[in-house]
Design an enzyme around this catalytic site. Structure first.
Site, short mmCIF file in Angstrom:
data_model
loop_
_atom_site.label_atom_id
_atom_site.label_comp_id
_atom_site.label_asym_id
_atom_site.label_seq_id
_atom_site.Cartn_x
_atom_site.Cartn_y
_atom_site.Cartn_z
N ASP A 184 -40.67 65.48 -6.90
CA ASP A 184 -40.22 64.15 -6.49
C ASP A 184 -41.15 63.07 -6.99
O ASP A 184 -40.77 61.90 -7.08
CB ASP A 184 -40.07 64.07 -4.97
CG ASP A 184 -38.80 64.77 -4.55
OD1 ASP A 184 -38.75 66.00 -4.64
OD2 ASP A 184 -37.84 64.07 -4.16
N ASN A 214 -43.42 68.05 -4.20
CA ASN A 214 -42.07 68.62 -4.22
C ASN A 214 -41.76 69.15 -2.83
O ASN A 214 -42.59 69.10 -1.91
CB ASN A 214 -41.95 69.72 -5.28
CG ASN A 214 -40.50 70.11 -5.52
OD1 ASN A 214 -39.66 69.25 -5.76
ND2 ASN A 214 -40.17 71.38 -5.38
N LYS A 215 -40.56 69.69 -2.66
CA LYS A 215 -40.11 70.18 -1.35
C LYS A 215 -41.19 71.02 -0.69
O LYS A 215 -41.80 71.87 -1.34
CB LYS A 215 -38.83 70.99 -1.56
CG LYS A 215 -38.20 71.58 -0.32
CD LYS A 215 -37.98 70.58 0.79
CE LYS A 215 -37.22 69.34 0.34
NZ LYS A 215 -37.32 68.21 1.32
N ARG A 223 -29.15 63.76 -2.24
CA ARG A 223 -30.58 64.07 -2.20
C ARG A 223 -30.97 64.65 -3.55
O ARG A 223 -30.11 64.91 -4.39
CB ARG A 223 -30.95 65.00 -1.02
CG ARG A 223 -29.96 66.03 -0.60
CD ARG A 223 -29.85 67.30 -1.37
NE ARG A 223 -31.05 67.82 -1.91
CZ ARG A 223 -31.10 68.49 -3.04
NH1 ARG A 223 -29.98 68.70 -3.75
NH2 ARG A 223 -32.22 68.96 -3.53
N GLY A 224 -32.29 64.86 -3.72
CA GLY A 224 -32.79 65.26 -5.03
C GLY A 224 -33.22 63.99 -5.76
O GLY A 224 -32.48 63.00 -5.79
N ALA A 225 -34.43 64.03 -6.34
CA ALA A 225 -35.03 62.79 -6.86
C ALA A 225 -34.15 62.06 -7.89
O ALA A 225 -33.87 60.87 -7.72
CB ALA A 225 -36.42 63.11 -7.44
N ARG A 246 -36.15 56.41 1.44
CA ARG A 246 -36.99 57.62 1.42
C ARG A 246 -38.24 57.31 0.60
O ARG A 246 -38.12 56.73 -0.49
CB ARG A 246 -36.24 58.82 0.81
CG ARG A 246 -35.11 59.34 1.68
CD ARG A 246 -34.55 60.66 1.14
NE ARG A 246 -35.38 61.79 1.54
CZ ARG A 246 -35.16 63.05 1.12
NH1 ARG A 246 -34.18 63.30 0.27
NH2 ARG A 246 -35.93 64.03 1.54
N GLN A 251 -31.82 73.86 1.43
CA GLN A 251 -31.21 73.46 0.15
C GLN A 251 -31.02 74.66 -0.77
O GLN A 251 -30.11 74.68 -1.60
CB GLN A 251 -32.10 72.42 -0.56
CG GLN A 251 -32.12 71.05 0.10
CD GLN A 251 -33.28 70.90 1.07
OE1 GLN A 251 -33.71 71.88 1.68
NE2 GLN A 251 -33.76 69.69 1.24
#
Ligand code: MRU
Length: 367
Positions: free
Chosen positions: A252, A262-263, A61-63, A104, A211
């Site tokens: 992202d 973003n998150k 995960r993570g862009a 995603r 996270q």
């Protein structure tokens, strides 16, 4: 074959070094981030459908990390294809790209990675399927290597706005694990620390997937960077009582006007920062900037399963059958951002022109 050994993280605590994702012996290997910090496992995958699954399930995960996974996923797709003609292989790759892209929706790096590999495959100079397969592996490797180099430049650019003694509030995980190595917003923290600045990080736990608590805390502790874990809801108190000097997070997707997705929870801390006169930066590689989308309202927001909210560590914390709303990301309108830190420099408001400039500079550099 490129060595999987990266430069730093994991070196101190565990006696080994590795990137988040790499190619090894015809497989793509990645750290299973669902298991950290309790267990370090690095499963290997040899088909693109499994790679799409790892992205959806957040094994990776993570862009920028999922951009690299898309690159290696496309290499696997090329190898899986039985095509004997160039045209048939390109058609198979288009189909595989659609599967990977659908894993995603929010991080633009995923489709950016797919498209970069498709463009390489479509090079008319590559006349045979085997030539395409060889070139694609080199391209996916280059994409992964560039990610590390870009993050280091971004880190150095961002370190300029971090004063000695800074108390930094950080949301989600933007470190080595969210990228191939080094990180975006945490890369800025690392660079400031490497320059000898004293920094302390308030680590938002980042409900619901945690996270921050699981991954950011673990990474910072590996690097011995001073940090304190907080419940997300403590951010307001810390800012109002003068204990935060700067807010940093990743993104992202960044729209053409500077709105950033973003998150979920990033918007909250940005509003709190402005209310309390604290600078707030989003730290992004130029691959995360999507000039095709005019504003943040156009960014697709991923909805995730209810269990992420109703369960913590396998334990149910909410009534059975409760209704749940679980958006994985939110959008910070650009007016709350002091700047957007990229590998090509820091963009300040008004963002539109600056974002276009850094994107063009990065593309020119790559050519
Ligand atoms: O759902 P995740 O864990 O993939 O979300 C990741 C983030 O929101 C990061 O902050 C973002 O990808 C930018 S950092 C590399």
């Amino acid at each position: 074959m490129r060595s999987p050994l990266g430069e730093r993280f994991l070196c101190q605590g565990l006696g080994i070094c590795m990137r988040t994702i790499w190619w090894e012996d015809n497989f793509v290997r990645m750290i299973d981030q669902r298991l950290l910090p309790g267990r370090l496992e690095v499963p290997a995958y040899n088909n693109y459908q499994d790679v799409a699954w790892t992205i959806k399930e957040m094994v990776i995960r993570g862009a920028p990390a999922i951009g690299a996974a898309a690159g290696f996923g496309m290499v696997l797709a090329a190898r899986q294809s039985q095509a004997t003609t160039r045209a048939a292989l390109l058609a198979d790759l288009e189909r595989a790209g659609d599967v990977l892209r659908a894993a995603r929706p929010t991080a633009v790096n995923l489709s950016w990675g797919v498209e970069r590999l498709l463009r390489r495959a479509q090079d008319p100079a590559l006349e045979t399927p085997d030539a395409i397969r060889v070139a694609m592996l080199a391209e996916a490797q280059a994409l992964a290597d560039e990610d590390v180099e870009v993050n280091k430049r971004m880190g150095r650019n961002g370190a300029a706005v971090i004063p000695d003694g800074a108390r930094i509030l950080h949301h989600c995980n933007t470190g080595s694990l969210a990228t191939v190595d080094y990180g975006t917003a945490l890369g800025v923290v690392r660079a400031a620390h490497e320059e000898g600045k004293r920094v302390h990080v308030w680590v938002d736990e980042t409900r619901p997937r945690l996270q921050g608590a699981r991954l950011t805390a673990w990474e910072l502790m590996q690097d011995e960077i001073p940090m304190t874990l907080i419940a997300d809801n403590a951010a307001g108190l810390l800012m109002r009582t003068g204990q935060v000097d700067v807010v940093l997070y990743g993104a992202d997707r960044v729209a053409a006007n500077g709105d950033v997705a973003n998150k979920v929870g990033s918007y909250n801390v940005a509003v709190l920062a402005q209310e309390n006169g604290i600078p707030c930066y989003s730290v992004v590689p130029t691959s995360t900037i999507d000039l095709n989308l005019p504003t943040g309202d156009d960014i697709p927001i991923e909805q995730r399963p209810a269990e992420e909210v109703t369960m913590v560590g396998g334990v149910r914390i909410a009534p059975e059958h409760v209704a749940v709303y679980n958006p994985a990301f939110d959008v910070t309108p650009h007016r709350y951002l002091t700047g957007i830190i990229t590998e090509e420099g820091i963009v300040y408001p008004p963002f539109r022109e600056g974002l276009r400039r850094v994107k063009e500079t990065a593309e020119a550099r790559r050519r």
